[in-house]
Design a protein around this motif. Structure first.
Motif, PDB file in Angstrom:
ATOM      1  N   UNK A  53     -67.168 -40.382  -0.458  1.00  0.00           N
ATOM      2  CA  UNK A  53     -67.925 -39.853  -1.586  1.00  0.00           C
ATOM      3  C   UNK A  53     -69.326 -39.370  -1.234  1.00  0.00           C
ATOM      4  N   UNK A  54     -69.679 -39.398   0.026  1.00  0.00           N
ATOM      5  CA  UNK A  54     -70.990 -38.863   0.417  1.00  0.00           C
ATOM      6  C   UNK A  54     -70.978 -37.353   0.200  1.00  0.00           C
ATOM      7  N   UNK A  55     -72.134 -36.782  -0.058  1.00  0.00           N
ATOM      8  CA  UNK A  55     -72.213 -35.353  -0.329  1.00  0.00           C
ATOM      9  C   UNK A  55     -71.851 -34.544   0.911  1.00  0.00           C
ATOM     10  N   UNK A  56     -70.967 -33.533   0.706  1.00  0.00           N
ATOM     11  CA  UNK A  56     -70.610 -32.617   1.778  1.00  0.00           C
ATOM     12  C   UNK A  56     -71.750 -31.670   2.056  1.00  0.00           C
ATOM     13  N   UNK A  93     -68.142 -36.362  10.004  1.00  0.00           N
ATOM     14  CA  UNK A  93     -66.806 -36.949  10.095  1.00  0.00           C
ATOM     15  C   UNK A  93     -66.481 -37.756   8.844  1.00  0.00           C
ATOM     16  N   UNK A  94     -65.251 -37.613   8.388  1.00  0.00           N
ATOM     17  CA  UNK A  94     -64.797 -38.364   7.224  1.00  0.00           C
ATOM     18  C   UNK A  94     -64.784 -39.859   7.521  1.00  0.00           C
ATOM     19  N   UNK A  95     -65.315 -40.598   6.571  1.00  0.00           N
ATOM     20  CA  UNK A  95     -65.200 -42.069   6.612  1.00  0.00           C
ATOM     21  C   UNK A  95     -64.848 -42.502   5.207  1.00  0.00           C
ATOM     22  N   UNK A  96     -63.602 -42.844   5.003  1.00  0.00           N
ATOM     23  CA  UNK A  96     -63.121 -43.147   3.666  1.00  0.00           C
ATOM     24  C   UNK A  96     -63.609 -44.527   3.228  1.00  0.00           C
ATOM     25  N   UNK A  97     -64.343 -44.546   2.144  1.00  0.00           N
ATOM     26  CA  UNK A  97     -64.886 -45.812   1.661  1.00  0.00           C
ATOM     27  C   UNK A  97     -64.245 -46.278   0.361  1.00  0.00           C
ATOM     28  N   UNK A  98     -63.438 -45.423  -0.247  1.00  0.00           N
ATOM     29  CA  UNK A  98     -62.786 -45.812  -1.490  1.00  0.00           C
ATOM     30  C   UNK A  98     -61.308 -45.447  -1.422  1.00  0.00           C
ATOM     31  N   UNK A  99     -60.461 -46.330  -1.945  1.00  0.00           N
ATOM     32  CA  UNK A  99     -59.012 -46.145  -1.895  1.00  0.00           C
ATOM     33  C   UNK A  99     -58.400 -46.472  -3.250  1.00  0.00           C
ATOM     34  N   UNK A 100     -57.307 -45.766  -3.544  1.00  0.00           N
ATOM     35  CA  UNK A 100     -56.543 -46.094  -4.725  1.00  0.00           C
ATOM     36  C   UNK A 100     -55.538 -47.191  -4.434  1.00  0.00           C
TER      37      UNK A 100
END
Length: 121
Positions: free
Chosen positions: A98-101, A105-112
């Motif tokens: 959710x960090x601003x583009x 590199x993607x670092x996923x901090x939230x998951x469903x």
């Protein structure tokens, strides 16, 4: 951000499903969002990623069959899955960095919580 997947189910080989991932806040500026899948006993696999405003990448096994897209107005990430195969059977998860583009590199901090997809032959 909270993420809630839906749209999974059971389908015969060759069929289609569209997965949805509803986010609790605006997704238009997120660094990246993606779909992953996992079979019990196996490592989680990245299926598709959307970077910032729209660059997309896919794992080789789904190229030409799956399409990732997003609706920034309604804050929903989609995964359109066509020509489904039994090997696509898995629990599918939505994830967000959710960090601003652009943030790198993607670092996923939230998951469903996941939605099950089952494809029968």
């Amino acid at each position: 951000v909270q993420l809630v997947e839906s749209g999974g189910g059971s389908v015969q080989a060759g069929g289609s499903l569209r997965l949805s991932c509803a986010a609790s806040r605006y997704i238009g500026r997120m660094n990246c969002m993606g779909w992953f899948r996992q079979i019990p006993g196996k490592e989680r696999e990245r299926v598709a990623t959307m970077y910032g405003p729209g660059t997309t990448t896919y794992t080789d096994s789904v190229k030409g069959r799956f399409t990732i897209s997003k609706d920034n107005t309604n804050n929903i990430l989609y995964l359109q899955m066509n020509s489904l195969k039994p090997e696509d059977t898995a629990m599918y998860y939505c994830a967000a960095d959710s960090r601003d583009w652009p943030y790198g590199q993607c670092r996923y901090n939230d998951w469903g919580q996941g939605t099950q997809v089952t494809v029968s032959s």
